[in-house]
Design an enzyme around this catalytic site. Structure first.
Site, PDB file in Angstrom:
ATOM      1  N   HIS A 104      43.972  47.215  61.027  1.00 55.68           N
ATOM      2  CA  HIS A 104      42.556  47.433  60.710  1.00 55.68           C
ATOM      3  C   HIS A 104      41.704  46.609  61.669  1.00 55.68           C
ATOM      4  CE1 HIS A 104      42.535  49.208  56.390  1.00 55.68           C
ATOM      5  NE2 HIS A 104      43.394  49.822  57.185  1.00 55.68           N
ATOM      6  N   TYR A 233      34.043  45.919  50.900  1.00 59.24           N
ATOM      7  CA  TYR A 233      33.648  44.817  50.021  1.00 59.24           C
ATOM      8  C   TYR A 233      32.225  45.123  49.569  1.00 59.24           C
ATOM      9  CZ  TYR A 233      37.625  41.979  51.627  1.00 59.24           C
ATOM     10  OH  TYR A 233      38.886  41.510  51.894  1.00 59.24           O
ATOM     11  N   PRO A 325      41.006  35.414  45.743  1.00 62.90           N
ATOM     12  CA  PRO A 325      41.522  36.410  46.694  1.00 62.90           C
ATOM     13  C   PRO A 325      40.463  37.100  47.559  1.00 62.90           C
ATOM     14  CG  PRO A 325      41.665  37.239  44.436  1.00 62.90           C
ATOM     15  CD  PRO A 325      41.217  35.821  44.339  1.00 62.90           C
ATOM     16  N   LYS A 329      43.161  35.259  51.947  1.00 63.07           N
ATOM     17  CA  LYS A 329      43.733  34.145  52.712  1.00 63.07           C
ATOM     18  C   LYS A 329      45.044  33.571  52.165  1.00 63.07           C
ATOM     19  CE  LYS A 329      40.928  33.925  55.991  1.00 63.07           C
ATOM     20  NZ  LYS A 329      41.496  34.784  56.994  1.00 63.07           N
ATOM     21  N   TYR A 417      37.701  35.865  58.825  1.00 60.24           N
ATOM     22  CA  TYR A 417      38.483  36.893  58.130  1.00 60.24           C
ATOM     23  C   TYR A 417      39.820  37.139  58.840  1.00 60.24           C
ATOM     24  CZ  TYR A 417      39.465  40.934  55.217  1.00 60.24           C
ATOM     25  OH  TYR A 417      40.045  41.793  54.321  1.00 60.24           O
TER      26      TYR A 417
HETATM   27  P1  RFL Z   1      54.243  32.678  45.221  1.00 63.26           P
HETATM   28  O1  RFL Z   1      54.137  34.060  45.815  1.00 63.26           O
HETATM   29  O2  RFL Z   1      53.546  32.404  43.970  1.00 63.26           O
HETATM   30  O3  RFL Z   1      55.786  32.371  45.076  1.00 63.26           O
HETATM   31  C1  RFL Z   1      56.250  31.259  44.349  1.00 63.26           C
HETATM   32  C2  RFL Z   1      57.659  31.561  43.900  1.00 63.26           C
HETATM   33  O4  RFL Z   1      58.196  30.418  43.265  1.00 63.26           O
HETATM   34  C3  RFL Z   1      58.893  30.843  42.105  1.00 63.26           C
HETATM   35  N1  RFL Z   1      58.976  29.679  41.199  1.00 63.26           N
HETATM   36  C4  RFL Z   1      60.113  28.964  40.985  1.00 63.26           C
HETATM   37  N2  RFL Z   1      61.355  29.106  41.473  1.00 63.26           N
HETATM   38  C5  RFL Z   1      62.303  28.232  41.052  1.00 63.26           C
HETATM   39  N3  RFL Z   1      62.051  27.240  40.162  1.00 63.26           N
HETATM   40  C6  RFL Z   1      60.809  27.070  39.654  1.00 63.26           C
HETATM   41  N4  RFL Z   1      60.580  26.084  38.773  1.00 63.26           N
HETATM   42  C7  RFL Z   1      59.772  27.945  40.059  1.00 63.26           C
HETATM   43  N5  RFL Z   1      58.456  28.062  39.754  1.00 63.26           N
HETATM   44  C8  RFL Z   1      57.992  29.106  40.459  1.00 63.26           C
HETATM   45  C9  RFL Z   1      58.058  31.991  41.577  1.00 63.26           C
HETATM   46  O5  RFL Z   1      58.791  32.829  40.687  1.00 63.26           O
HETATM   47  C10 RFL Z   1      57.699  32.685  42.870  1.00 63.26           C
HETATM   48  O6  RFL Z   1      58.661  33.646  43.251  1.00 63.26           O
HETATM   49  O7  RFL Z   1      53.743  31.568  46.268  1.00 63.26           O
HETATM   50  P2  RFL Z   1      53.787  31.553  47.871  1.00 63.26           P
HETATM   51  O8  RFL Z   1      55.138  31.913  48.399  1.00 63.26           O
HETATM   52  O9  RFL Z   1      53.161  30.279  48.244  1.00 63.26           O
HETATM   53  O10 RFL Z   1      52.821  32.771  48.321  1.00 63.26           O
HETATM   54  C11 RFL Z   1      51.453  32.737  48.074  1.00 63.26           C
HETATM   55  C12 RFL Z   1      50.928  34.161  47.857  1.00 63.26           C
HETATM   56  O11 RFL Z   1      51.714  34.812  46.895  1.00 63.26           O
HETATM   57  C13 RFL Z   1      49.454  34.162  47.410  1.00 63.26           C
HETATM   58  O12 RFL Z   1      48.727  33.161  48.071  1.00 63.26           O
HETATM   59  C14 RFL Z   1      48.776  35.515  47.713  1.00 63.26           C
HETATM   60  O13 RFL Z   1      49.341  36.542  46.949  1.00 63.26           O
HETATM   61  C15 RFL Z   1      47.270  35.424  47.465  1.00 63.26           C
HETATM   62  N6  RFL Z   1      46.603  36.720  47.650  1.00 63.26           N
HETATM   63  C16 RFL Z   1      46.301  37.211  48.915  1.00 63.26           C
HETATM   64  N7  RFL Z   1      46.633  36.507  50.011  1.00 63.26           N
HETATM   65  C17 RFL Z   1      46.382  37.031  51.265  1.00 63.26           C
HETATM   66  O14 RFL Z   1      46.687  36.360  52.259  1.00 63.26           O
HETATM   67  N8  RFL Z   1      45.836  38.278  51.451  1.00 63.26           N
HETATM   68  C18 RFL Z   1      45.479  39.045  50.405  1.00 63.26           C
HETATM   69  O15 RFL Z   1      45.043  40.178  50.611  1.00 63.26           O
HETATM   70  C19 RFL Z   1      45.674  38.517  49.070  1.00 63.26           C
HETATM   71  N9  RFL Z   1      45.384  39.244  47.994  1.00 63.26           N
HETATM   72  C20 RFL Z   1      46.300  37.494  46.545  1.00 63.26           C
HETATM   73  C21 RFL Z   1      45.683  38.767  46.748  1.00 63.26           C
HETATM   74  C22 RFL Z   1      46.592  37.053  45.256  1.00 63.26           C
HETATM   75  C23 RFL Z   1      46.281  37.847  44.202  1.00 63.26           C
HETATM   76  N10 RFL Z   1      46.579  37.328  42.920  1.00 63.26           N
HETATM   77  C24 RFL Z   1      47.566  37.893  42.099  1.00 63.26           C
HETATM   78  C25 RFL Z   1      46.037  36.042  42.560  1.00 63.26           C
HETATM   79  C26 RFL Z   1      45.372  39.580  45.680  1.00 63.26           C
HETATM   80  C27 RFL Z   1      45.662  39.115  44.409  1.00 63.26           C
HETATM   81  C28 RFL Z   1      45.283  40.030  43.311  1.00 63.26           C
HETATM   82  C1  PHB Z   2      44.540  43.741  48.558  1.00 65.69           C
HETATM   83  O1  PHB Z   2      44.728  44.757  49.269  1.00 65.69           O
HETATM   84  O2  PHB Z   2      45.255  43.490  47.585  1.00 65.69           O
HETATM   85  C2  PHB Z   2      43.455  42.807  48.918  1.00 65.69           C
HETATM   86  C3  PHB Z   2      42.734  43.018  50.079  1.00 65.69           C
HETATM   87  C4  PHB Z   2      41.702  42.143  50.414  1.00 65.69           C
HETATM   88  C5  PHB Z   2      41.411  41.084  49.574  1.00 65.69           C
HETATM   89  C6  PHB Z   2      42.140  40.872  48.412  1.00 65.69           C
HETATM   90  C7  PHB Z   2      43.166  41.743  48.079  1.00 65.69           C
HETATM   91  O3  PHB Z   2      40.380  40.265  49.883  1.00 65.69           O
END
Ligand code: RFL
Ligand code: PHB
Length: 423
Positions: A104, A233, A325, A329, A417
């Site tokens: 994108h 957005y 989110p 990031k 971004y």
């Molecule tokens: P995770 O993905 O939470 O993984 C942590 C893992 O640790 C396990 N765990 C354990 N394992 C063993 N023993 C324990 N005691 C444990 N406790 C926990 C868990 O089961 C899990 O598997 O952390 P990590 O790897 O640091 O990754 C971070 C990302 O997942 C998170 O920052 C992103 O998903 C945030 N986020 C977004 N980030 C982006 O860069 N671009 C995006 O477009 C974006 N969109 C989002 C998002 C997060 C969202 N939510 C759900 C808050 C959209 C959403 C809706």
């Molecule tokens: C997504 O595709 O899940 C998404 C994209 C952009 C954001 C957050 C989530 O800022």
């Protein structure tokens, strides 16, 4: 930090009770007792770190509390910065991403009845982002790790990390109904916001900086083609909306809702109607509707732990910091942390110097705080605050008009971004 090295001894499974040798099919390896780097958590941070370390011949073990299916299907991020794509390619996980990821070159901002596209390459000297779901990143990394026979234990819940001030920290974990120990030279907590590693550091060592927001996101996945070929957005008096995608056939859509909202309060028609209203701008198309296959309500929070390490224990990704989110990031910060950490471990192995490991926290926190600020800016500029006045609303619109009207403001937005600021 000391530099002692103690390669993992051969596996001693012969000493184990026969029941301990019966492993889930997807691990297919003996239970390790000792490792160079113990990694807690198989989210993107833990898995990418494991691949980067293994690629440099550094022994590590990943412990994940959930099962493989759960880890692979948790709906989360969708946007990857170029540096994250580069790190995934370097780890060997670039093949499907290069085939199926969608590049994108911009996003659309909708506000005050107008649409404004921010063009990334022209504003940043060539940067862009990629749409490739976190679920797919995790599946690719798990498949590589298991194909290599590298230690990745599912349903292995870390209970505590002990000896964080010693040269040999130990992870206590539960697997197959029994409590076991993993002796490590280093422990990396990649266990997310609610993980145990951060809590194992003695009280008073770490400082937590945080902020919560008085709203949440209702997120859905729908079998419906995206309304537009880039992300939208939208600022509206009824609250924020985001139109994203997973593929040409699947949309990912978000609506601002009150904090703690019950998803049951949002039947399908209400969701689609509200998206139509909030995403509307002059001449815009209505969304194509389709079956909703997933829905959840997500809280919005900012948090940073300082420092991101203590002794031989390091925190990475959501275990060290979270962002709302809106700025996309979180996953990108997680990847950036483990790239710095993998380089530091490689430097230790090659040069015998802990200099880069010692600098890990300071190195990461510069980028973390930039991303925290951008995520806060995006969140507070685009969401309707429940106690916000018409004055606050006018300030938000002024800021959005500024991005549309000033190349400098647009470049600032685009650099943040795409992550272009961090080189
Ligand atoms: P995770 O993905 O939470 O993984 C942590 C893992 O640790 C396990 N765990 C354990 N394992 C063993 N023993 C324990 N005691 C444990 N406790 C926990 C868990 O089961 C899990 O598997 O952390 P990590 O790897 O640091 O990754 C971070 C990302 O997942 C998170 O920052 C992103 O998903 C945030 N986020 C977004 N980030 C982006 O860069 N671009 C995006 O477009 C974006 N969109 C989002 C998002 C997060 C969202 N939510 C759900 C808050 C959209 C959403 C809706
Ligand atoms: C997504 O595709 O899940 C998404 C994209 C952009 C954001 C957050 C989530 O800022």
């Amino acid at each position: 930090m000391t530099m002692s090295s103690s390669p993992a001894p051969p596996d001693d499974t012969d000493a184990l009770h026969p029941r301990e040798r019966t492993l889930p099919v997807d691990t297919a390896i003996p239970l390790p007792r000792r490792t160079r780097v113990g990694i807690v958590g198989a989210g993107p941070a833990g898995l990418l770190l494991a691949r980067l370390l293994n690629g440099n011949g550094i022994d590590c073990v990943v412990l994940e509390s959930r099962d493989r299916a759960y880890a692979e299907h948790r709906q989360r991020a969708g946007i990857l910065e170029q540096s994250t794509v580069d790190a995934l390619r370097a780890s060997g996980a670039g093949e499907r991403l290069d085939r199926e990821g969608i590049a994108h070159d911009g996003v659309e901002l909708r506000f005050d009845g107008r649409s404004h596209r921010v063009d990334f390459p022209s504003l940043t000297g060539g940067s862009r982002v990629w749409v490739y779901a976190q679920t797919e990143v995790v599946k690719d990394l798990i498949a590589l790790q298991l194909a290599d026979g590298a230690p990745l234990l599912f349903e292995a819940e870390a209970l505590s990390v002990e000896g964080v001030d010693t040269a040999r920290p130990v992870i206590h974990y539960r697997h197959d109904g029994r409590v076991r120990t993993l002796e490590c030279d280093y422990v990396v907590g990649c266990d997310g916001f609610h993980g145990v590693t951060r809590r194992s550091v003695p009280q008073g060592v770490l400082t937590s900086y945080e902020r919560t927001y008085p709203y949440a996101w209702l997120g859905i996945l729908a079998d419906a083609p995206p309304v537009y070929d880039e992300l939208i957005y939208a600022h509206s008096s009824r609250g924020f909306a985001l139109a994203s995608m997973r593929s040409p056939e699947v949309s990912r859509l978000y609506l601002q809702v009150p904090g703690g909202e019950d998803p049951a309060a949002w039947p399908d028609e209400r969701i689609w109607d509200e998206l139509d209203v909030r995403l509307a701008s002059a001449g815009s198309r209505k969304l194509e509707r389709g079956p909703i296959t997933a829905r959840s309500v997500l809280p919005m929070r900012s948090q940073v732990t300082e420092p991101m390490s203590h002794g031989r224990v390091f925190l990475a990704g959501d275990a060290a910091h979270i962002v709302p989110p809106t700025g996309a990031k979180g996953l990108n910060l997680a990847a950036a942390d483990v790239v710095v950490l993998a380089r530091a471990f490689e430097h230790l192995e090659r040069e015998g110097s802990s200099e880069l490991l010692d600098a890990y926290s300071d190195t990461c926190l510069r980028r973390v705080w930039r991303a925290e600020h951008f995520s806060y800016f995006m969140t507070t500029t685009l969401h309707a605050h429940p106690d916000g006045s018409p004055f606050d609303n006018r300030l938000q619109l002024s800021q959005l008009h500024r991005i549309a009207d000033s190349r400098h403001a647009a470049a600032e937005f685009a650099e943040n971004y795409t992550g272009a600021f961090s080189g």
